[in-house]
Design an enzyme around this catalytic site. Sequence first.
Site, PDB file in Angstrom:
ATOM      1  N   ALA A 209      -3.040 -11.292   6.594  1.00 20.84           N
ATOM      2  CA  ALA A 209      -2.449 -11.485   5.262  1.00 20.84           C
ATOM      3  C   ALA A 209      -3.380 -11.071   4.128  1.00 20.84           C
ATOM      4  CB  ALA A 209      -1.977 -12.930   5.063  1.00 20.84           C
ATOM      5  N   GLY A 210      -4.406 -10.285   4.427  1.00 22.02           N
ATOM      6  CA  GLY A 210      -5.304  -9.820   3.381  1.00 22.02           C
ATOM      7  C   GLY A 210      -4.605  -8.911   2.384  1.00 22.02           C
TER       8      GLY A 210
ATOM      9  N   ARG B 120     -10.356   1.976   0.404  1.00 17.95           N
ATOM     10  CA  ARG B 120     -11.254   1.281   1.314  1.00 17.95           C
ATOM     11  C   ARG B 120     -12.589   1.023   0.626  1.00 17.95           C
ATOM     12  NH1 ARG B 120      -9.545   1.524   6.687  1.00 17.95           N
ATOM     13  NH2 ARG B 120      -7.856   2.994   7.075  1.00 17.95           N
TER      14      ARG B 120
ATOM     15  N   ASP C 223      -0.724  -9.515   9.467  1.00 11.12           N
ATOM     16  CA  ASP C 223      -1.726  -9.936  10.448  1.00 11.12           C
ATOM     17  C   ASP C 223      -2.583 -11.052   9.848  1.00 11.12           C
ATOM     18  OD1 ASP C 223      -3.470 -10.172  12.546  1.00 11.12           O
ATOM     19  OD2 ASP C 223      -4.220  -8.125  12.467  1.00 11.12           O
TER      20      ASP C 223
ATOM     21  N   LYS D 164      -4.424   1.258  -3.193  1.00 12.83           N
ATOM     22  CA  LYS D 164      -5.614   0.638  -2.629  1.00 12.83           C
ATOM     23  C   LYS D 164      -6.607   1.698  -2.183  1.00 12.83           C
ATOM     24  CE  LYS D 164      -4.684  -2.629   0.325  1.00 12.83           C
ATOM     25  NZ  LYS D 164      -4.099  -3.335   1.479  1.00 12.83           N
TER      26      LYS D 164
ATOM     27  N   ASP E 203       0.855  -1.192   0.000  1.00 19.96           N
ATOM     28  CA  ASP E 203       0.000   0.000   0.000  1.00 19.96           C
ATOM     29  C   ASP E 203       0.886   1.234   0.000  1.00 19.96           C
ATOM     30  OD1 ASP E 203       0.581   0.818   2.805  1.00 19.96           O
ATOM     31  OD2 ASP E 203      -0.527  -1.000   3.300  1.00 19.96           O
TER      32      ASP E 203
ATOM     33  N   ASP F  87       6.775  -5.401   3.902  1.00 15.75           N
ATOM     34  CA  ASP F  87       5.875  -4.741   4.845  1.00 15.75           C
ATOM     35  C   ASP F  87       6.479  -4.856   6.234  1.00 15.75           C
ATOM     36  OD1 ASP F  87       3.656  -3.342   5.698  1.00 15.75           O
ATOM     37  OD2 ASP F  87       2.204  -4.734   4.834  1.00 15.75           O
TER      38      ASP F  87
END
Length: 315
Positions: A227-228, A196, A225, A194, A171, A221
């Site tokens: 991994a999305g 939202r 967390d 990206k 991102d 990164d």
Amino acid sequence: MMAYGDIKLFAGSGCPELAQRIADYVNIPLSSWDIVKFPNENLFVKLHGSVRGQDVYLIQSHARPVHQNIMEMLIAIDCLKRDSAARITAVIPFMAYSQSDKKDQPRVPISARLLADMIEVAGADRWITIDLHAQQIQGFYKIPGDSLTAFHILVDYFLQKKLDAVVVTPDLGFAKRGRNFAAELNLPLAFVEKRRVGNENEREALTLIGNVAGQDVIIVDDLVDTAGSIQQAVKLVKERGAKDVYVTFTHAVLSDPASERLSQLGIKEIVTTDTIPIPPQKMLPNITVLSVSDMLGEVILRSHEGRSVGELFNE
């Protein structure tokens, strides 16, 4: 002469293996204590020996169970303070709540500031951590500290591979640190843009800024967390013609369904560190874990001796 007494190292429950590796590096055994969890879930800490006048380093990562480990750290700091330690340094390889650093919407807390206040009130004199998600958290502390990065360790690993690759950030918020990572490797950089969609936890990858066609890719990164974001980034670069994909990050939070997602993406190699212990059931065959123990051990020695920490990183 040192301003404090001898070094005393204590290992919390959050990262006992890493604490032992740090102790091996500084050639000082871990001090012993009892950490008891009562049936009512209250915690109790008792030292096996005095720390009066000593330079104490409490090594505790905010791994799962997160809140138990945070509370254990705070109680341990209070225990060390009440036994008249000369200086207490909280060594927190992974600091929880570093993503809650500002009020980005109405009626929400700034939990990272609350955690900083609790660490100070408990009695810590200094803190050490690695790769804060938001660097401005350093300003939440009135006590001095060292905000380190494991990127040098990750960079050195990839330099040995001599990859002809493109560094990609998942991102735009990670663009600056991604640019530094790419510069150290002397590689080009690309970004995933990206936006939202849906609720707070849903996001959609829109496009790739940069070219990865026919190139290996290193997606970088600070933490993974669920991994999305990594899942979206890997799919996007493969759609744009990338060859082998490597993923690297400091903190392996790996909340479900992260391991399942990562296992299905056809990633060449996942490179992370041991700031958070990875349970055996989440240790994928293509995960390489690099240790931050030598770096933390050296910082502890330099802090104790009053020498520059920045010199470690040519700063």
